[in-house]
Design an enzyme around this catalytic site. Structure first.
Site, PDB file in Angstrom:
ATOM      1  N   ARG A 120       0.778  -1.295   0.188  1.00 61.15           N
ATOM      2  CA  ARG A 120      -0.027   0.147   0.147  1.00 61.15           C
ATOM      3  C   ARG A 120       0.912   1.211  -0.006  1.00 61.15           C
ATOM      4  O   ARG A 120       1.982   1.368   0.785  1.00 61.15           O
ATOM      5  CB  ARG A 120      -0.788   0.152   1.248  1.00 61.15           C
ATOM      6  CG  ARG A 120      -1.533   1.435   1.410  1.00 61.15           C
ATOM      7  CD  ARG A 120      -2.851   1.554   1.203  1.00 61.15           C
ATOM      8  NE  ARG A 120      -3.546   0.525   1.761  1.00 61.15           N
ATOM      9  CZ  ARG A 120      -4.716  -0.516   1.063  1.00 61.15           C
ATOM     10  NH1 ARG A 120      -4.515  -0.026  -0.403  1.00 61.15           N
ATOM     11  NH2 ARG A 120      -5.353  -1.329   1.586  1.00 61.15           N
ATOM     12  N   GLU A 171      14.159   3.007   0.529  1.00 60.51           N
ATOM     13  CA  GLU A 171      15.334   2.898  -0.086  1.00 60.51           C
ATOM     14  C   GLU A 171      15.149   1.950  -1.511  1.00 60.51           C
ATOM     15  O   GLU A 171      16.264   1.986  -2.336  1.00 60.51           O
ATOM     16  CB  GLU A 171      16.153   1.766   0.891  1.00 60.51           C
ATOM     17  CG  GLU A 171      16.603   2.863   2.167  1.00 60.51           C
ATOM     18  CD  GLU A 171      17.009   1.846   3.313  1.00 60.51           C
ATOM     19  OE1 GLU A 171      18.237   1.674   3.436  1.00 60.51           O
ATOM     20  OE2 GLU A 171      16.161   1.526   4.140  1.00 60.51           O
TER      21      GLU A 171
END
Lengths: 792, 167
Positions: free
Chosen positions: A683, A759
């Site tokens: 999500r 990241e």
């Protein structure tokens, strides 16, 4: 099973899935690319989705909305105060003197001239520093937050070139800097290991995060030798530094026995615990706040300057502001370690991998627990009949290497994804198709089922957005004037993590508002904005009615903004605190009122009310409940459960990156002209903030490909370019407009369905650039950065 | 001897080494102007002096006697953000916020440079008024580094700012 019946939500799981399908691939440029999906691989729910009990996984309500940052107005006004921007009465300024040898002892240190300089208040060296315990580094204990375990100024020994050997306190920064320049130090140098070759001779298999960085399945070398088609390649990646634009800083004072710190840290609680142990005081005797952190990227942890500033402040009995100079950051706050890697791939003529070998060496210091784990993408991205993955590490006398955005995978995906491109060319198979042919049906190394994985959809959608031209063993690059133009692609990978220690407190007040408190960190991700949105949905309150406090170690939990996991950790903490709050509210329901006698498990919150989950029409409003029990507020605090989900499932995020480069045929100048990234990260909690996170990672990866390099003098172990003028990173003119999108498919086993996005952008673009350069020029550059001299 | 900072007069520091940046941050406790490198490489300390952008870290405060300095704190009028500040929020032109004051001050001056017709390194014609294109903006903003990677949002905000006629 609890079900919200808010009108924005969908009433059952099936509709919920359809909603997710409709909203997936909502791109950052507000392009809703729905029809694009061709026979998507994971239209079926991932295993366990129908059993997921968190209603927010299926019915996200307002989650995902592109809300602006809550701290935006403060930041654009210049009113957000960072670590070096707090003051205490009587505060003095600190400056450091750095060693100029890599290893040895201080024979003599002369501070007389400095002591006599104008404004000087105090000088601390190993001769007068207080006795301090060595700090605990990350991964050496559950609360370690330091860069290394080296004792701080406890004797005359020198362990790296740049180690602080004196602290000068003065009335102004100018006076402190000047006095520091007058300190004279004589050393007895000892032999030091400062070359990569010397450090890695006899390197051993690395241990990292409690395991060996090694995986062997079958005889990969034999499979490679027998493979119909194979590549066997060597790569290198250099040292890199974070270069957060805010230099590391701390403002400290000892006030009535409390160590008060205004810090820049990615983990307020762990930093406080770690420094408390160094000084032998209780963690509750440290009050550490870090409301604004000017960039973290893995490097804003506990370094020697914190300890030196606090020690000097105590001895001098003066508050201290210690702002590192930019050179100071390079001398004492570490960066990413260099690596040398081998990738060998063997395949049948159908492209199915028969051998995947990814091995290599890197360096660390003897006093930390941080080895670049560069094999992690190879562990989880592709199936192969035989595998050999291994990281060997040697120790070096240097500044502690540390975590930098996507440790391991940032430098590990570069060779993996480049080698796949080379293999695809030899096979005459399109690089996207080669990856799809090696898509595993379960985790290739652990054998666990994926919690959710839609990387094939990401490949297809990325290819569509970018306009990828399929290729079969031939370069498609073209020439436009003096520019050679080519395209390339790569996969992106980042593991799901959720560290233990999460907790949250929720306080509801009779005015219909809520305060959420978490000891979380914020260095630009949008922590308070995302947390408020999740809490509002969970509580059944308007987003505007939820306030969030964070960045203070006295708040609940030990959260850390690292490993792209803080949002998941906060999500799990909010779920737990919400359940505790519902129980508290249930206990307040008076006799005769609706819901009286209902067990807390049957209740939830919706529309500012406590409601029966099975029939939300049965409800009592928060205001009523508080008024009738004679209270103005109610508060509940709970800890997140241990992260069992990651043990049960193979959980990671994936993506696909496509880019176009232009290489000047005359000068070798490299330009990134177009790039698209599509991510499968569960999500998305805020489209605006998420797009910025993805782009930020992509830009740093492009930068890694093109320019970043910390020059390390192997003769004396000193960093040679400790400056933003000599360490190159992208300026505006280097950065193209970046197209990003996501599948948005929730992970049923991640809190709130979200896996973390900080990241993954870092992984993939560097390889996509290298592959595009090959397409443009026919040159394979396997040593980063790809500077223009390598393209001439 | 006085320097005007956001309309208020301040004494020139006695220590000749004090930069305009340290005067603002340390002496006057106005830390909106940021120190990223202290050597003119990052642009975080950009301020306006008589309407032109300079790097406060490379400016000795004593040189600015009698001059008028505008910092990020002097941009907003009371409760309402300066239009460019509002555009930075709208276009998400930052993450950590540390380079942001410098980016904004730089772009305020950039608009003035466009209005004066000053060419940049990428302007094809030194005589013609420069086009207010993304390429021109990116060139003129390349002295302001951002490490979080908010570049696209920053340029979006500035492009909207320099193309608005009514400001």
């Amino acid at each position: 099973m609890t079900q919200p019946s808010d009108k924005r939500s969908v009433p059952n799981a099936d509709n919920g899935l359809k909603l997710n399908r409709r909203t997936m691939l909502a791109g950052s440029a507000a392009t809703i690319a729905v029809a694009a999906l061709s026979g998507a691989a994971t239209a079926e729910p991932a295993p366990g989705l129908s059993d997921a009990r968190d209603p927010l996984v299926r019915s996200p309500g307002g989650l995902g909305a592109a809300r602006p940052r809550r701290d935006g107005p403060l930041k654009v006004r210049g009113e957000a105060r960072f670590a070096a921007e707090h003051t205490f009465p009587g505060m003095v300024y600190g400056a450091l003197v750095f060693s100029t040898i890599a290893r040895g002892t201080i024979r003599a240190i002369d501070t007389e001239a400095a002591q006599a300089a104008p404004g000087v208040v105090f000088i601390m060296t190993h001769e007068n520093a207080p006795q301090l315990a060595p700090p605990e580094p990350f991964y050496s204990s559950p609360t370690g937050m330091a860069g290394s375990s080296l004792p701080v100024m406890q004797d005359a020994s020198v362990h790296w070139n740049g180690q602080p050997v004196a602290v000068v306190l003065a009335a102004t920064q100018e006076e402190a800097d000047h006095a520091a320049s007058l300190v004279s130090v004589a050393y007895d140098a000892a032999d030091a290991v400062t070359s990569f070759e010397a450090a890695t001779a006899g390197a051993e298999v690395a241990k990292y995060a409690g395991r060996d960085l090694q995986y062997v399945a079958g005889d990969a070398e034999a499979a490679l030798a027998e493979a119909a088609v194979s590549v066997d390649l060597e790569f290198s990646t250099p040292r890199q530094n974070h270069n957060q634009i805010e230099p590391h800083a701390v403002t400290v004072a000892w006030q009535d026995g409390i160590l008060r710190m205004h810090d820049c840290t990615q983990g307020v609680d762990l930093s406080a615990i770690t420094i408390a142990k160094v000084f032998g005081i209780a963690p509750s005797d440290v009050h550490l706040t870090a409301e604004f952190v000017g960039g973290g990227l893995g490097g804003k942890t506990l370094w020697q300057y914190h300890i030196l500033a606090a020690a000097a402040a105590r001895l001098a009995e003066r508050p201290v502001r210690m702002t590192l100079s930019r050179e100071g950051v390079y001398r004492i706050c570490g960066g990413r370690a260099p690596t040398r890697q081998r990738i060998a791939l063997g395949a049948g003529s159908d492209g199915r991998l028969t051998a995947l070998i990814h091995t290599g060496t890197t360096v660390k210091i003897a006093h930390n627990a941080m080895t670049e784990p560069f094999i992690d993408a190879s562990e989880h991205m592709y199936r192969a009949d035989a595998m050999h993955l291994e990281v060997r590490v040697g120790t070096m006398d240097m500044l502690a290497n540390t975590f930098m955005r996507a440790p391991g995978s940032a430098v590990g995906t570069f060779p993996l994804e480049t080698a796949l491109d080379e293999l695809a060319e030899k096979l005459g198979i399109d690089p996207v198709e080669l990856r799809i042919r090696n898509e595993p049906d379960k985790d290739p190394t652990t054998g666990k089922a994926f919690s959710q994985r839609a990387v094939v959809e990401a490949y297809r959608e990325g290819a569509r957005r970018f306009g990828w031209q399929r290729r079969s063993g031939k370069r498609l690059g073209r020439r436009e004037g003096e520019w050679l133009v080519g395209t390339g692609m790569a996969s992106a990978y980042y593991p799901y993590k959720r560290f233990p220690g999460g907790a949250a407190r929720i306080t509801l007040t009779s005015d219909g508002k809520a305060l959420v408190e978490v000891a979380a960190a914020e260095m630009g991700m949008g922590t308070s904005t995302a947390t408020a949105a999740v809490a509002a949905e969970r509580l059944g309150l308007a987003y505007e009615d939820v306030d969030v406090r964070y960045g203070d170690n006295t708040l609940p939990g030990s959260l850390i903004a690292a490993g792209s996991q803080q949002t998941a950790a906060i999500g799990a903490s909010l779920t737990a605190a919400h359940a505790a709050l519902v129980a508290e509210l249930a206990a307040l329901v008076p006799e005769g009122a609706a819901l009286h006698g209902q067990p807390a498990e049957a209740l939830t919150t919706l529309d500012r009310s406590l409601v029966l989950a099975a029939n939300p029409a049965e409800r009592i409003s928060f205001a009523d409940l508080l008024a009738r029990s004679g209270r103005t507020s109610i508060s509940a605090e709970a800890k997140a459960p241990p992260p069992a989900e990651a043990k049960e499932w193979s959980m990671h995020s994936t993506g696909a990156v496509f880019c176009e480069v232009k290489v000047n045929a005359i000068t070798g100048e490299l330009r990134i002209s177009r790039i698209s990234g599509v991510y499968d990260c569960g999500r998305i909690l805020n489209e605006k903030l998420a797009a910025s996170q993805f782009r930020g990672g992509i830009i740093m990866s492009l930068s890694m490909a093109m320019m970043e390099n910390t020059h390390f003098d192997e003769r004396n172990g000193r960093i040679m370019n400790p400056s933003l003028a000599a360490y190159y990173m992208p300026a505006h003119l280097d950065v193209p407009e970046i197209d990003v999108a996501w599948t948005g498919i929730p992970d049923p086993h991640a809190p709130t369905g979200a896996r973390g996005i900080g990241e993954i952008g870092m992984n993939g673009p560097s390889a996509a650039v290298a592959n595009a350069i090959y397409d443009a020029t026919g040159q394979r550059i396997r040593d980063l950065p790809i500077t223009l001299d390598k393209l001439m | 001897m006085a320097i005007s900072i956001n309309g208020q007069p301040y004494d020139v520091p006695k220590d000749a080494r004090v930069s305009l940046l340290d005067l603002l941050r340390d002496t006057l406790d106005r830390p909106g102007t940021k120190k990223g490198c202290n050597q003119g490489a990052c642009g975080a300390c950009t301020v306006l002096v008589d309407g032109e952008r300079i790097l406060a870290c490379l400016a000795l405060a004593a040189q600015y006697d009698g001059r008028s300095v505008t910092t990020i704190e002097g941009l907003a009028r009371d409760d309402s953000l300066h239009p460019l500040q509002a555009l930075f929020v709208e276009h998400d032109g930052f993450q950590c916020g540390y380079c942001t004051p410098g980016q904004i001050m730089s772009a305020v001056a950039l608009r003035e440079e466009f209005e004066r017709g000053s060419p940049s390194g990428v302007s094809p014609d030194l005589q013609a008024s420069p086009e207010r294109s993304r390429a021109e903006i990116k060139e003129r903003m390349s002295g302001n580094l951002c490490r979080c990677g908010a570049h696209n949002g920053i340029i979006d905000a500035i492009a909207a700012y320099v193309s608005e006629d009514s400001l």
